[in-house]
Design a protein around this motif. Structure first.
Motif, PDB file in Angstrom:
ATOM      1  N   PHE A  57       0.810  -1.219   0.000  1.00 24.16           N
ATOM      2  CA  PHE A  57       0.000   0.000   0.000  1.00 24.16           C
ATOM      3  C   PHE A  57       0.846   1.274   0.000  1.00 24.16           C
ATOM      4  O   PHE A  57       0.362   2.335  -0.356  1.00 24.16           O
ATOM      5  CB  PHE A  57      -0.964   0.009   1.199  1.00 24.16           C
ATOM      6  N   SER A  58       2.108   1.182   0.379  1.00 19.42           N
ATOM      7  CA  SER A  58       2.965   2.372   0.373  1.00 19.42           C
ATOM      8  C   SER A  58       3.505   2.697  -1.019  1.00 19.42           C
ATOM      9  O   SER A  58       4.095   3.747  -1.225  1.00 19.42           O
ATOM     10  CB  SER A  58       4.129   2.191   1.345  1.00 19.42           C
ATOM     11  N   THR A  59       3.276   1.807  -1.989  1.00 15.72           N
ATOM     12  CA  THR A  59       3.729   2.049  -3.362  1.00 15.72           C
ATOM     13  C   THR A  59       2.867   3.144  -3.986  1.00 15.72           C
ATOM     14  O   THR A  59       1.638   3.091  -3.903  1.00 15.72           O
ATOM     15  CB  THR A  59       3.631   0.762  -4.204  1.00 15.72           C
ATOM     16  N   SER A  60       3.505   4.106  -4.605  1.00 12.77           N
ATOM     17  CA  SER A  60       2.743   5.212  -5.188  1.00 12.77           C
ATOM     18  C   SER A  60       1.937   4.736  -6.392  1.00 12.77           C
ATOM     19  O   SER A  60       2.313   3.776  -7.087  1.00 12.77           O
ATOM     20  CB  SER A  60       3.680   6.349  -5.611  1.00 12.77           C
ATOM     21  N   CYS A  61       0.825   5.418  -6.630  1.00 17.86           N
ATOM     22  CA  CYS A  61      -0.006   5.108  -7.801  1.00 17.86           C
ATOM     23  C   CYS A  61       0.801   5.307  -9.079  1.00 17.86           C
ATOM     24  O   CYS A  61       0.696   4.528 -10.025  1.00 17.86           O
ATOM     25  CB  CYS A  61      -1.250   5.996  -7.817  1.00 17.86           C
ATOM     26  N   ASN A  62       1.648   6.319  -9.089  1.00 15.52           N
ATOM     27  CA  ASN A  62       2.489   6.597 -10.245  1.00 15.52           C
ATOM     28  C   ASN A  62       3.458   5.440 -10.512  1.00 15.52           C
ATOM     29  O   ASN A  62       3.639   5.013 -11.652  1.00 15.52           O
ATOM     30  CB  ASN A  62       3.242   7.913 -10.026  1.00 15.52           C
ATOM     31  N   VAL A  81      -7.079  -0.304 -15.843  1.00 13.76           N
ATOM     32  CA  VAL A  81      -6.259  -0.166 -14.631  1.00 13.76           C
ATOM     33  C   VAL A  81      -5.336   1.051 -14.716  1.00 13.76           C
ATOM     34  O   VAL A  81      -5.205   1.800 -13.737  1.00 13.76           O
ATOM     35  CB  VAL A  81      -5.464  -1.465 -14.352  1.00 13.76           C
ATOM     36  N   LEU A  82      -4.719   1.287 -15.864  1.00 17.36           N
ATOM     37  CA  LEU A  82      -3.817   2.443 -15.972  1.00 17.36           C
ATOM     38  C   LEU A  82      -4.583   3.751 -15.798  1.00 17.36           C
ATOM     39  O   LEU A  82      -4.095   4.679 -15.145  1.00 17.36           O
ATOM     40  CB  LEU A  82      -3.066   2.413 -17.307  1.00 17.36           C
ATOM     41  N   HIS A  83      -5.775   3.819 -16.354  1.00 16.66           N
ATOM     42  CA  HIS A  83      -6.620   5.014 -16.193  1.00 16.66           C
ATOM     43  C   HIS A  83      -6.967   5.234 -14.722  1.00 16.66           C
ATOM     44  O   HIS A  83      -6.894   6.355 -14.206  1.00 16.66           O
ATOM     45  CB  HIS A  83      -7.893   4.872 -17.037  1.00 16.66           C
ATOM     46  N   ILE A  84      -7.363   4.167 -14.037  1.00 18.63           N
ATOM     47  CA  ILE A  84      -7.737   4.258 -12.626  1.00 18.63           C
ATOM     48  C   ILE A  84      -6.539   4.733 -11.789  1.00 18.63           C
ATOM     49  O   ILE A  84      -6.684   5.601 -10.922  1.00 18.63           O
ATOM     50  CB  ILE A  84      -8.253   2.898 -12.103  1.00 18.63           C
ATOM     51  N   LEU A  85      -5.359   4.184 -12.047  1.00 19.77           N
ATOM     52  CA  LEU A  85      -4.170   4.583 -11.289  1.00 19.77           C
ATOM     53  C   LEU A  85      -3.804   6.040 -11.552  1.00 19.77           C
ATOM     54  O   LEU A  85      -3.424   6.762 -10.624  1.00 19.77           O
ATOM     55  CB  LEU A  85      -3.000   3.657 -11.611  1.00 19.77           C
ATOM     56  N   LYS A  86      -3.944   6.478 -12.792  1.00 22.35           N
ATOM     57  CA  LYS A  86      -3.644   7.875 -13.121  1.00 22.35           C
ATOM     58  C   LYS A  86      -4.621   8.801 -12.401  1.00 22.35           C
ATOM     59  O   LYS A  86      -4.232   9.825 -11.835  1.00 22.35           O
ATOM     60  CB  LYS A  86      -3.724   8.089 -14.630  1.00 22.35           C
ATOM     61  N   ARG A  87      -5.888   8.434 -12.404  1.00 20.97           N
ATOM     62  CA  ARG A  87      -6.923   9.215 -11.724  1.00 20.97           C
ATOM     63  C   ARG A  87      -6.652   9.238 -10.216  1.00 20.97           C
ATOM     64  O   ARG A  87      -6.741  10.283  -9.574  1.00 20.97           O
ATOM     65  CB  ARG A  87      -8.284   8.589 -12.042  1.00 20.97           C
ATOM     66  N   SER A  88      -6.310   8.103  -9.648  1.00 20.32           N
ATOM     67  CA  SER A  88      -6.027   8.022  -8.213  1.00 20.32           C
ATOM     68  C   SER A  88      -4.822   8.874  -7.831  1.00 20.32           C
ATOM     69  O   SER A  88      -4.807   9.509  -6.778  1.00 20.32           O
ATOM     70  CB  SER A  88      -5.777   6.571  -7.793  1.00 20.32           C
ATOM     71  N   ASP A  89      -3.813   8.890  -8.683  1.00 21.22           N
ATOM     72  CA  ASP A  89      -2.587   9.640  -8.409  1.00 21.22           C
ATOM     73  C   ASP A  89      -2.866  11.137  -8.288  1.00 21.22           C
ATOM     74  O   ASP A  89      -2.179  11.840  -7.552  1.00 21.22           O
ATOM     75  CB  ASP A  89      -1.558   9.369  -9.507  1.00 21.22           C
ATOM     76  N   ARG A  90      -3.888  11.629  -8.986  1.00 23.52           N
ATOM     77  CA  ARG A  90      -4.234  13.052  -8.895  1.00 23.52           C
ATOM     78  C   ARG A  90      -4.859  13.388  -7.541  1.00 23.52           C
ATOM     79  O   ARG A  90      -4.856  14.542  -7.128  1.00 23.52           O
ATOM     80  CB  ARG A  90      -5.193  13.439 -10.023  1.00 23.52           C
ATOM     81  N   ILE A  91      -5.399  12.392  -6.848  1.00 15.74           N
ATOM     82  CA  ILE A  91      -6.095  12.640  -5.588  1.00 15.74           C
ATOM     83  C   ILE A  91      -5.179  12.449  -4.383  1.00 15.74           C
ATOM     84  O   ILE A  91      -5.187  13.243  -3.453  1.00 15.74           O
ATOM     85  CB  ILE A  91      -7.344  11.745  -5.480  1.00 15.74           C
ATOM     86  N   LYS A  92      -4.411  11.377  -4.393  1.00 17.54           N
ATOM     87  CA  LYS A  92      -3.454  11.156  -3.302  1.00 17.54           C
ATOM     88  C   LYS A  92      -2.308  10.305  -3.838  1.00 17.54           C
ATOM     89  O   LYS A  92      -2.477   9.539  -4.778  1.00 17.54           O
ATOM     90  CB  LYS A  92      -4.113  10.536  -2.079  1.00 17.54           C
ATOM     91  N   PRO A  93      -1.124  10.445  -3.218  1.00 16.82           N
ATOM     92  CA  PRO A  93       0.067   9.809  -3.783  1.00 16.82           C
ATOM     93  C   PRO A  93       0.066   8.281  -3.757  1.00 16.82           C
ATOM     94  O   PRO A  93       0.630   7.654  -4.644  1.00 16.82           O
ATOM     95  CB  PRO A  93       1.211  10.358  -2.937  1.00 16.82           C
ATOM     96  N   HIS A  94      -0.559   7.693  -2.743  1.00 22.19           N
ATOM     97  CA  HIS A  94      -0.580   6.232  -2.655  1.00 22.19           C
ATOM     98  C   HIS A  94      -1.834   5.806  -1.893  1.00 22.19           C
ATOM     99  O   HIS A  94      -2.412   6.597  -1.139  1.00 22.19           O
ATOM    100  CB  HIS A  94       0.685   5.677  -1.988  1.00 22.19           C
TER     101      HIS A  94
END
Length: 194
Positions: A57-62, A81-94
């Motif tokens: 869980f400490s791994t960054s979305c990026n 999955v790549l879209h979801i991770l990119k979207r998540s990265d805009r909200i919080k780092p991990h």
């Protein structure tokens, strides 16, 4: 109406799709909301029948996005999955795990029955400090982009209803019943204390 803003948490297994989508919708409606995962690792399927790709869980979305792109960009782009991770990265780092948060909430929404069971168990295992009630409500949401949005809209309607009532404890059963009649969904609900 309640005197203070409703404090809301949304919990799914991995903290990147369903809970993140609900967070996005609730934030736009000015709710005080946080979102979490309940799993031990972030797991993503592979195209070949192998063990899933897993991250702490400490791994960054990026970082997850870059790694999965290297492993099989076509597959992970195609399944969203790549879209979801990119979207998540805009909200919080991990992603964050619910088990590690001690913040108080009025309502905790879960997105799957097994997550609901884990959240209730975690809440019951904690030391009760204030003895304030916390409503844990399960809204079953399949883990797809489209259904995450639809489920998040149900969570938002429930939050809006709860924000309007004077007596949450007395009105919650009615709100859940009305939502059940409207959507056909079944909701699990219990009260824990923090």
């Amino acid at each position: 109406m309640p005197s203070s803003p409703l404090r809301v948490a949304v919990v799914c297994m991995r903290n990147i799709n369903r809970s993140m989508e609900a967070h996005s919708i609730l934030r736009k409606k000015s709710f005080s909301v946080r979102f979490f995962g309940m799993g031990s690792l972030m797991r993503f399927p592979r195209l070949a029948p192998k063990e899933p790709v897993a991250y702490d869980f400490s791994t960054s979305c990026n970082m997850m996005q870059k790694d999965l792109s290297c492993k099989d960009q076509k597959y992970y782009k195609g399944n969203g999955v790549l879209h979801i991770l990119k979207r998540s990265d805009r909200i919080k780092p991990h992603p964050e795990r619910f088990q590690e948060c001690r913040d108080p909430f009025d309502v905790i929404f879960t997105c799957a029955e097994r997550v609901y069971n884990r959240v209730v168990a975690a809440m019951c295992a904690r030391d009760q400090e204030t003895w304030q009630p916390v409503h844990v409500i399960n809204v079953d949401i399949e883990d797809t982009l489209e259904l995450a949005t639809l489920g998040s809209l149900i969570i938002c309607e429930l939050c809006q209803g709860l924000q309007q009532v004077e007596d949450m404890e007395g009105s919650l059963a009615e709100l859940l019943q009305a939502e059940k009649e409207k959507t056909g969904g079944n909701f699990l609900h219990t009260v824990c204390f923090c």
